[in-house]
Design an enzyme around this catalytic site. Structure first.
Site, PDB file in Angstrom:
ATOM      1  N   CYS A 160      62.744 -46.849  27.952  1.00  0.00           N
ATOM      2  CA  CYS A 160      62.520 -48.224  28.589  1.00  0.00           C
ATOM      3  C   CYS A 160      62.743 -48.105  30.109  1.00  0.00           C
ATOM      4  O   CYS A 160      62.111 -49.055  30.869  1.00  0.00           O
ATOM      5  CB  CYS A 160      63.789 -49.231  28.239  1.00  0.00           C
ATOM      6  SG  CYS A 160      65.711 -48.619  28.055  1.00  0.00           S
ATOM      7  N   GLU A 209      69.048 -56.615  26.023  1.00  0.00           N
ATOM      8  CA  GLU A 209      68.463 -55.538  26.719  1.00  0.00           C
ATOM      9  C   GLU A 209      66.810 -55.139  26.345  1.00  0.00           C
ATOM     10  O   GLU A 209      66.812 -54.791  25.224  1.00  0.00           O
ATOM     11  CB  GLU A 209      69.226 -54.153  26.573  1.00  0.00           C
ATOM     12  CG  GLU A 209      70.724 -54.299  27.209  1.00  0.00           C
ATOM     13  CD  GLU A 209      70.823 -54.072  28.530  1.00  0.00           C
ATOM     14  OE1 GLU A 209      70.049 -53.767  29.236  1.00  0.00           O
ATOM     15  OE2 GLU A 209      71.993 -54.174  29.018  1.00  0.00           O
ATOM     16  N   GLU A 242      54.089 -53.090  28.737  1.00  0.00           N
ATOM     17  CA  GLU A 242      54.672 -51.760  28.347  1.00  0.00           C
ATOM     18  C   GLU A 242      54.096 -51.151  27.365  1.00  0.00           C
ATOM     19  O   GLU A 242      53.741 -51.577  26.232  1.00  0.00           O
ATOM     20  CB  GLU A 242      56.291 -52.248  27.640  1.00  0.00           C
ATOM     21  CG  GLU A 242      57.101 -51.220  27.655  1.00  0.00           C
ATOM     22  CD  GLU A 242      58.643 -51.578  26.991  1.00  0.00           C
ATOM     23  OE1 GLU A 242      58.487 -52.434  26.123  1.00  0.00           O
ATOM     24  OE2 GLU A 242      59.480 -51.132  27.350  1.00  0.00           O
ATOM     25  N   LYS A 270      72.700 -53.270  13.447  1.00  0.00           N
ATOM     26  CA  LYS A 270      71.486 -52.857  12.594  1.00  0.00           C
ATOM     27  C   LYS A 270      70.761 -52.123  13.397  1.00  0.00           C
ATOM     28  O   LYS A 270      70.105 -52.478  14.331  1.00  0.00           O
ATOM     29  CB  LYS A 270      70.698 -54.332  12.334  1.00  0.00           C
ATOM     30  CG  LYS A 270      69.496 -54.125  11.334  1.00  0.00           C
ATOM     31  CD  LYS A 270      68.566 -55.164  11.420  1.00  0.00           C
ATOM     32  CE  LYS A 270      67.514 -54.803  12.214  1.00  0.00           C
ATOM     33  NZ  LYS A 270      66.630 -53.430  11.886  1.00  0.00           N
ATOM     34  N   ALA A 282      59.457 -59.527  23.644  1.00  0.00           N
ATOM     35  CA  ALA A 282      59.023 -60.355  22.476  1.00  0.00           C
ATOM     36  C   ALA A 282      59.854 -60.782  21.500  1.00  0.00           C
ATOM     37  O   ALA A 282      60.225 -61.817  21.000  1.00  0.00           O
ATOM     38  CB  ALA A 282      57.580 -59.786  22.098  1.00  0.00           C
TER      39      ALA A 282
HETATM   40  P1  NAD Z   1      61.588 -54.077  18.746  1.00  0.00           P
HETATM   41  O1  NAD Z   1      61.770 -55.215  19.472  1.00  0.00           O
HETATM   42  O2  NAD Z   1      60.323 -54.018  17.837  1.00  0.00           O
HETATM   43  O3  NAD Z   1      62.736 -53.947  17.532  1.00  0.00           O
HETATM   44  C1  NAD Z   1      64.126 -53.564  17.911  1.00  0.00           C
HETATM   45  C2  NAD Z   1      65.023 -54.046  17.059  1.00  0.00           C
HETATM   46  O4  NAD Z   1      64.887 -55.504  16.488  1.00  0.00           O
HETATM   47  C3  NAD Z   1      64.913 -53.472  15.414  1.00  0.00           C
HETATM   48  O5  NAD Z   1      66.187 -52.851  14.981  1.00  0.00           O
HETATM   49  C4  NAD Z   1      63.863 -54.267  14.921  1.00  0.00           C
HETATM   50  O6  NAD Z   1      64.019 -54.135  13.232  1.00  0.00           O
HETATM   51  C5  NAD Z   1      64.729 -55.530  15.091  1.00  0.00           C
HETATM   52  N1  NAD Z   1      63.933 -56.954  15.046  1.00  0.00           N
HETATM   53  C6  NAD Z   1      62.503 -56.864  14.776  1.00  0.00           C
HETATM   54  N2  NAD Z   1      62.252 -58.362  14.628  1.00  0.00           N
HETATM   55  C7  NAD Z   1      63.579 -59.036  14.726  1.00  0.00           C
HETATM   56  C8  NAD Z   1      63.876 -60.336  14.034  1.00  0.00           C
HETATM   57  N3  NAD Z   1      62.734 -61.167  13.831  1.00  0.00           N
HETATM   58  N4  NAD Z   1      64.983 -60.690  14.220  1.00  0.00           N
HETATM   59  C9  NAD Z   1      66.156 -59.636  14.593  1.00  0.00           C
HETATM   60  N5  NAD Z   1      65.712 -58.431  14.663  1.00  0.00           N
HETATM   61  C10 NAD Z   1      64.513 -58.076  14.776  1.00  0.00           C
HETATM   62  O7  NAD Z   1      61.922 -52.774  19.717  1.00  0.00           O
HETATM   63  P2  NAD Z   1      61.491 -51.140  19.412  1.00  0.00           P
HETATM   64  O8  NAD Z   1      60.063 -51.097  19.177  1.00  0.00           O
HETATM   65  O9  NAD Z   1      62.333 -50.897  18.104  1.00  0.00           O
HETATM   66  O10 NAD Z   1      61.978 -50.463  20.528  1.00  0.00           O
HETATM   67  C11 NAD Z   1      61.093 -50.367  21.639  1.00  0.00           C
HETATM   68  C12 NAD Z   1      61.641 -51.437  22.633  1.00  0.00           C
HETATM   69  O11 NAD Z   1      63.034 -51.437  23.256  1.00  0.00           O
HETATM   70  C13 NAD Z   1      60.929 -51.112  23.883  1.00  0.00           C
HETATM   71  O12 NAD Z   1      60.485 -52.501  24.434  1.00  0.00           O
HETATM   72  C14 NAD Z   1      61.855 -50.778  24.866  1.00  0.00           C
HETATM   73  O13 NAD Z   1      61.760 -50.960  26.446  1.00  0.00           O
HETATM   74  C15 NAD Z   1      63.215 -51.352  24.291  1.00  0.00           C
HETATM   75  N6  NAD Z   1      64.397 -50.851  24.756  1.00  0.00           N
HETATM   76  C16 NAD Z   1      64.959 -51.180  25.954  1.00  0.00           C
HETATM   77  C17 NAD Z   1      66.359 -50.965  26.275  1.00  0.00           C
HETATM   78  C18 NAD Z   1      67.116 -51.408  27.278  1.00  0.00           C
HETATM   79  O14 NAD Z   1      68.494 -50.756  27.549  1.00  0.00           O
HETATM   80  N7  NAD Z   1      66.483 -52.475  28.277  1.00  0.00           N
HETATM   81  C19 NAD Z   1      66.596 -49.676  25.740  1.00  0.00           C
HETATM   82  C20 NAD Z   1      65.894 -48.971  24.792  1.00  0.00           C
HETATM   83  C21 NAD Z   1      64.630 -49.664  24.208  1.00  0.00           C
END
Ligand code: NAD
Length: 504
Positions: free
Chosen positions: A293, A259, A392, A184, A240
């Site tokens: 990230c 991640e 962040e 997804k 979160a």
């Molecule tokens: P996000 O946590 O808001 O969303 C990530 C994904 O989770 C999206 O596909 C979203 O639709 C889905 N999601 C949201 N609520 C959910 C739920 N209740 N159940 C299941 N899925 C759900 O993150 P974002 O804003 O899309 O991306 C930015 C974040 O990603 C930053 O915190 C960044 O650090 C992190 N990130 C980490 C890495 C890593 O390798 N550690 C790499 C890229 C991004």
């Protein structure tokens, strides 16, 4: 400058990729994909609902026996062909990525797409090297060996910042190891995940091995995490949401790979090549508009060079060309959405009262006024315990703090809930060695910050999650280990039976 990628034509059949083809979603809710450079809606699609997730998981479950039963050589050949198809479609992938994210086309062409191709080639090779590490007669009476086996259907969830690379990082190790997958992507950025899955089919990877559900987190995402036929959840996103996903995934004790967020320190000692550190800080804080990230976010600079570092970083940030993502001259595009830009601006606005905005801290006006742009921003005179240092922000924002001693620098670098990545800048090998040992993060660079390679693992410590993407270490996530033990004695009454039968 116009772009050529036309999502409404390309995804006319729908924005879900299930069992080898594009189909529409059935949630009843539509989603706009907005070009963040203009605020214009470029595509509207129907989000995936629970029925679409069920269909995708069923396709993946049905494809699993044949795919996991293929030889490593057969899977490797398919992935090599996959790399070839992706190479033919490189420009389309770059344009789609830039359109949905607002990412400068130079970054898509020179980083996202080549990185994805290299990952695909790497896992094509690595598919033949899934090792079980031991085979021997450990008891004297048995031969033991280890089988490394695919887990089943993997449910993966990805963020919007690098949609193509995140699809690659999730899909490639999973399928190289013989799993099938339902991914997804973020509902904001579905294009390149769909193109990636289409390319897999064009390369001859069987239908159902790679499926994409473009849906909302609380709808399709939660259904995917809790679906009883999903054996493993692999999540990349914010800490979160990752914590919520971890709670949901605990049912059925399924495998979990997280991640999560980062807040990387960038430690500059007084003996560093300061010009290199200044260029490194600007590049590493502004890459992908800071929506990375591992981006440099907290610069700790030793006091004798602190003032010069602040001055030179600000001056260099002011030379960065903000503009149309499709102009190859553009260095910095918009953020992914207007809502996210406003969130970033909110962090800076709240920090103004207690810190100094050295440069930036504003939206550009003029022709860029409608886009989700934010100027490169440097803050100094910030307190270590302030929100802007601890949270962040995920935007083009760098904060700088001074330090006096090496002990203090390493303590400040580690004073964060996160532990994804870090860098130290010094010409002193002892200082460098100590930084690599003492900084608690999944990656520590010396005299650089951001580069990644397919052969090396990516993953966090602490609130940045656990498990690794890329490299052969990712197979630890996507396989399970079986101990196989053969009796070698051919005796009906074995020595160890004494523990039950005594001397009878
Ligand atoms: P996000 O946590 O808001 O969303 C990530 C994904 O989770 C999206 O596909 C979203 O639709 C889905 N999601 C949201 N609520 C959910 C739920 N209740 N159940 C299941 N899925 C759900 O993150 P974002 O804003 O899309 O991306 C930015 C974040 O990603 C930053 O915190 C960044 O650090 C992190 N990130 C980490 C890495 C890593 O390798 N550690 C790499 C890229 C991004």
């Amino acid at each position: 400058m116009s772009n050529r990628f036309q999502p409404q034509d390309r995804f006319a059949a729908g924005a879900q990729y299930i069992d080898g083809g594009l189909v529409p979603g059935t949630s009843g809710n539509s989603q706009d994909v907005v070009d963040p450079a203009s605020g214009r809606t470029v595509f509207t699609y129907e989000l995936a609902g629970p029925a679409d997730v069920n269909a995708a998981v069923a396709a993946a479950r049905d494809a699993f026996p044949a795919w996991s039963g293929a030889t490593p050589g057969e899977r490797s050949d398919a992935l090599h062909r996959f790399a070839g198809v992706l190479a033919e479609r490189a420009e389309e992938l770059a344009q789609a990525e830039s359109l949905q994210c607002g990412k400068p086309i130079r970054l898509s062409r020179e980083f996202d797409v080549p990185g994805t191709l290299d990952n695909t080639s790497f896992f094509a090779g690595a598919a033949r090297h899934l090792d079980g590490r031991a085979a021997a007669e450990y008891s004297g009476d048995h031969t033991s060996y280890v089988r490394r086996e695919a887990i089943g259907v993997v449910g993966s969830i990805a963020p919007w910042n690098y949609p193509l690379q995140m699809a690659a990082w999730k899909i490639l190790p999973a399928v190289a190891a013989g799993n099938t997958i339902v991914l997804k992507p973020s509902e904001l950025t579905p294009f390149t995940s769909l193109l990636f899955a289409e390319a897999a089919t064009a390369a001859g990877i069987p239908d159902g091995v790679v499926n994409i559900v473009s849906g909302a987190g609380h709808g399709a995402g939660e259904r995917l995490v809790t679906h009883p036929d999903v054996a493993m959840t692999s999540f990349t996103g914010s800490t979160a949401v990752g914590e919520r996903v971890a709670g949901l995934a605990s049912g059925g004790a399924r495998r979990l790979h997280l991640e999560l967020g980062g807040k990387a320190p960038f430690v500059v000692f007084d003996d560093a090549d300061l010009d290199a550190a200044v260029h490194g800080a600007v590049a590493a804080s502004l890459i992908n508009a800071g929506q990375d990230c591992t981006a440099a976010t907290r610069a700790y600079v030793q006091r004798p060079v602190h003032a010069r570092f602040v001055r030179d970083v600000a001056a260099l940030m002011e030379t960065v060309r903000i503009g149309d993502p499709f102009d190859p001259a553009t260095d910095l595009g918009p953020l992914v959405s207007h809502a996210h830009r406003d969130r970033v601006a909110g962090f800076v606005d709240r920090a103004r009262a207690t810190s100094r905005v050295v440069t930036g801290g504003a939206r550009p006006g003029g022709v860029l006024g409608d886009g989700a742009y934010y100027r490169p921003t440097l803050l100094a005179d910030v307190a270590q315990d302030s929100e802007i240092v601890r949270s962040e922000i995920f935007g083009p924002v760098l904060v700088v703090l001074p330090f006096d001693t090496d002990d203090e620098a390493l303590r400040l670098a580690n004073d964060s809930p996160y532990g994804l990545a870090a860098s130290a800048w010094t010409r002193d090998t002892y200082r460098a060695q100590r930084a690599t040992r003492d900084i608690k993060a999944g990656c520590v660079w010396i005299n650089d910050h951001v580069p990644i390679v397919s052969e090396m693992p990516h993953g966090g410590y602490k609130a940045s999650g656990y498990g690794k993407d890329m490299s052969v270490y990712s197979f630890e996530e996507y396989t399970r280990i079986k101990h196989v033990m053969f009796d070698n004695t051919a005796m009906a009454r074995k020595d160890w039976h004494r523990t039950v039968f005594g001397d009878r």
